[in-house]
Motif scaffolding. Structure first.
Motif, PDB file in Angstrom:
ATOM      1  N   UNK A 161       6.478   0.849 -14.887  1.00  0.00           N
ATOM      2  CA  UNK A 161       5.431   1.279 -14.514  1.00  0.00           C
ATOM      3  C   UNK A 161       3.938   0.761 -14.347  1.00  0.00           C
ATOM      4  N   UNK A 162       3.650  -0.371 -14.886  1.00  0.00           N
ATOM      5  CA  UNK A 162       2.186  -1.026 -14.873  1.00  0.00           C
ATOM      6  C   UNK A 162       2.296  -1.799 -12.995  1.00  0.00           C
ATOM      7  N   UNK A 163       1.209  -2.315 -12.646  1.00  0.00           N
ATOM      8  CA  UNK A 163       0.927  -3.285 -11.394  1.00  0.00           C
ATOM      9  C   UNK A 163       2.024  -4.144 -11.708  1.00  0.00           C
ATOM     10  N   UNK A 164       2.126  -4.772 -12.497  1.00  0.00           N
ATOM     11  CA  UNK A 164       3.458  -5.802 -12.170  1.00  0.00           C
ATOM     12  C   UNK A 164       4.156  -5.588 -11.870  1.00  0.00           C
ATOM     13  N   UNK A 165       4.991  -4.662 -12.672  1.00  0.00           N
ATOM     14  CA  UNK A 165       6.004  -4.073 -12.340  1.00  0.00           C
ATOM     15  C   UNK A 165       5.670  -4.368 -11.211  1.00  0.00           C
ATOM     16  N   UNK A 241       4.634 -15.494   4.463  1.00  0.00           N
ATOM     17  CA  UNK A 241       6.068 -15.108   4.458  1.00  0.00           C
ATOM     18  C   UNK A 241       6.353 -13.707   4.992  1.00  0.00           C
ATOM     19  N   UNK A 242       6.344 -12.447   3.997  1.00  0.00           N
ATOM     20  CA  UNK A 242       6.074 -11.170   4.412  1.00  0.00           C
ATOM     21  C   UNK A 242       5.398 -10.087   4.848  1.00  0.00           C
ATOM     22  N   UNK A 243       5.074 -10.070   5.953  1.00  0.00           N
ATOM     23  CA  UNK A 243       4.040  -9.358   6.717  1.00  0.00           C
ATOM     24  C   UNK A 243       3.472  -8.195   6.089  1.00  0.00           C
ATOM     25  N   UNK A 244       2.416  -7.965   5.555  1.00  0.00           N
ATOM     26  CA  UNK A 244       2.262  -6.485   5.200  1.00  0.00           C
ATOM     27  C   UNK A 244       2.442  -6.777   3.729  1.00  0.00           C
ATOM     28  N   UNK A 245       2.106  -7.704   3.333  1.00  0.00           N
ATOM     29  CA  UNK A 245       2.494  -7.781   1.468  1.00  0.00           C
ATOM     30  C   UNK A 245       1.563  -7.838   0.896  1.00  0.00           C
ATOM     31  N   UNK A 246       1.088  -6.942   0.094  1.00  0.00           N
ATOM     32  CA  UNK A 246      -0.090  -6.901  -1.119  1.00  0.00           C
ATOM     33  C   UNK A 246      -0.820  -6.396  -2.642  1.00  0.00           C
ATOM     34  N   UNK A 247      -0.455  -6.716  -3.233  1.00  0.00           N
ATOM     35  CA  UNK A 247      -0.534  -5.799  -4.315  1.00  0.00           C
ATOM     36  C   UNK A 247      -1.798  -6.409  -5.298  1.00  0.00           C
ATOM     37  N   UNK A 248      -2.925  -5.767  -4.989  1.00  0.00           N
ATOM     38  CA  UNK A 248      -4.002  -6.342  -6.267  1.00  0.00           C
ATOM     39  C   UNK A 248      -3.626  -5.156  -7.253  1.00  0.00           C
ATOM     40  N   UNK A 249      -4.475  -6.039  -8.525  1.00  0.00           N
ATOM     41  CA  UNK A 249      -4.569  -4.796  -9.602  1.00  0.00           C
ATOM     42  C   UNK A 249      -6.068  -4.426  -9.011  1.00  0.00           C
TER      43      UNK A 249
END
Length: 322
Positions: A161-165, A241-249
């Motif tokens: 459930x973490x941001x990294x998960x 490579x995967x357009x639109x991917x973003x995931x920052x804490x």
């Protein structure tokens, strides 16, 4: 007798004014508490302590940090949600504030209505790393291999459930691949097993992975920020490579809901000035994070959008509170 009661009434009113003034003075000079829903020593705690002293200097007040870990940050959040909106009790929260809105079946507070967002303190991109024995050099290689071997590769997960998960599950959603999650009780044992080659892959905080990448013990495949990071100029952003991917804490400062707008602005301004001081910026960047400092209105809109964004990822992951 009438004169006596008039004198008594006057004395009572005078005492009330004096006591009210004394209470206001005590409230204005009492230490401001920043509650942190994580143990001491972690990144959230570090962000709070980095900000506290500089913010206190701006306000002319003592600002102290109190750790109230538990329930994925919800314990501290609940205490702040129920606190008086007088500026004496604040919350240093993190990405889980948005994730928990979907992760937990019910919460004792409303993550939007019961808080006054003050400012985002920093963002913290993560990096997708692989053990050097895995025959991939970049994100495109990994996607190709994962499609050739569905269910045969593994992600180490420091906390469900973490941001990294959820960074990993967002990756799988975007790439259309099946990679197995291997949960651990904490980031440290997860990193150790990737270093040992027991698990092939992991999304890690930059601060946790940087030394291992430089030593050649881990291979960086991509970063989760929209653009490449100065720390890894040769490592592509996954979104290339995967357009639109973003995931920052992210880490942000909140106050209780229903706060007077002028008071909220004063606290926000103090925090934002503190974030931009050279010493605070340097300490934030040393954690592999990027200083922020947006307005309460901008931060409020961001939090609302984050709650919506993470909902689909939580549903995809099937994650449950630990």
């Amino acid at each position: 007798m009438k004169k006596f009661f008039l004198k008594l009434k006057f004395c009572v009113l005078a005492c009330a004014v004096v006591l009210g003034s004394a209470h206001a003075q005590t409230s204005a000079t009492a230490p401001i508490r920043i509650l942190v829903g994580a143990p001491a020593g972690g990144t959230t705690d570090t962000m709070a302590r980095t900000l506290a002293q500089a913010m206190g200097q701006q306000l002319g007040r003592v600002v102290v940090v109190e750790n109230k870990p538990g329930a994925g940050g919800n314990l501290a959040a609940d205490m702040v949600a129920k606190a008086a909106p007088d500026g004496n009790t604040l919350l240093m929260s993190f990405t889980s504030h948005a994730i928990n809105a979907s992760l937990y079946p019910s919460l004792p507070f409303d993550p939007i209505k019961d808080f006054t967002p003050l400012t985002m303190v920093s963002t913290s991109p993560s990096v997708l790393v692989a053990h050097p024995s895995l025959p991939v050099k970049n994100v495109a290689d990994l996607v190709k291999l994962a499609k050739e071997k569905p269910g045969q590769l593994n992600f180490a997960i420091g906390a469900l459930g973490s941001s990294l998960h959820l960074a990993g599950d967002s990756f799988k959603m975007k790439a259309g691949v099946f990679i197995v999650n291997i949960p651990y009780r904490g980031t440290a044992p997860a990193v150790q097993d990737v270093l040992a080659g027991q698990v092939e892959l992991m999304f890690a905080a930059v601060g946790n992975a940087q030394a291992h990448i430089k030593a050649g013990k881990l291979r960086a495949l991509g970063v989760t920020s929209p653009k490449r990071l100065p720390a890894f100029p040769d490592v592509q952003a996954i979104g290339e490579t995967l357009p639109g991917y973003e995931s920052s804490a992210w880490f942000g400062l909140f106050a209780p809901g229903r706060m007077n707008p002028d008071l909220a602005k004063r606290l926000s301004d103090a925090a934002r000035v503190a974030i931009q001081t050279p010493d605070v910026k340097r300490r934030i960047e040393s954690e592999g994070a990027i200083p922020a400092g947006n307005s309460p209105q901008e931060f409020s809109k961001f939090v609302e959008a984050e709650i919506v964004r993470w909902r689909s990822v939580v549903q995809y992951s099937g994650a449950k509170p630990e």
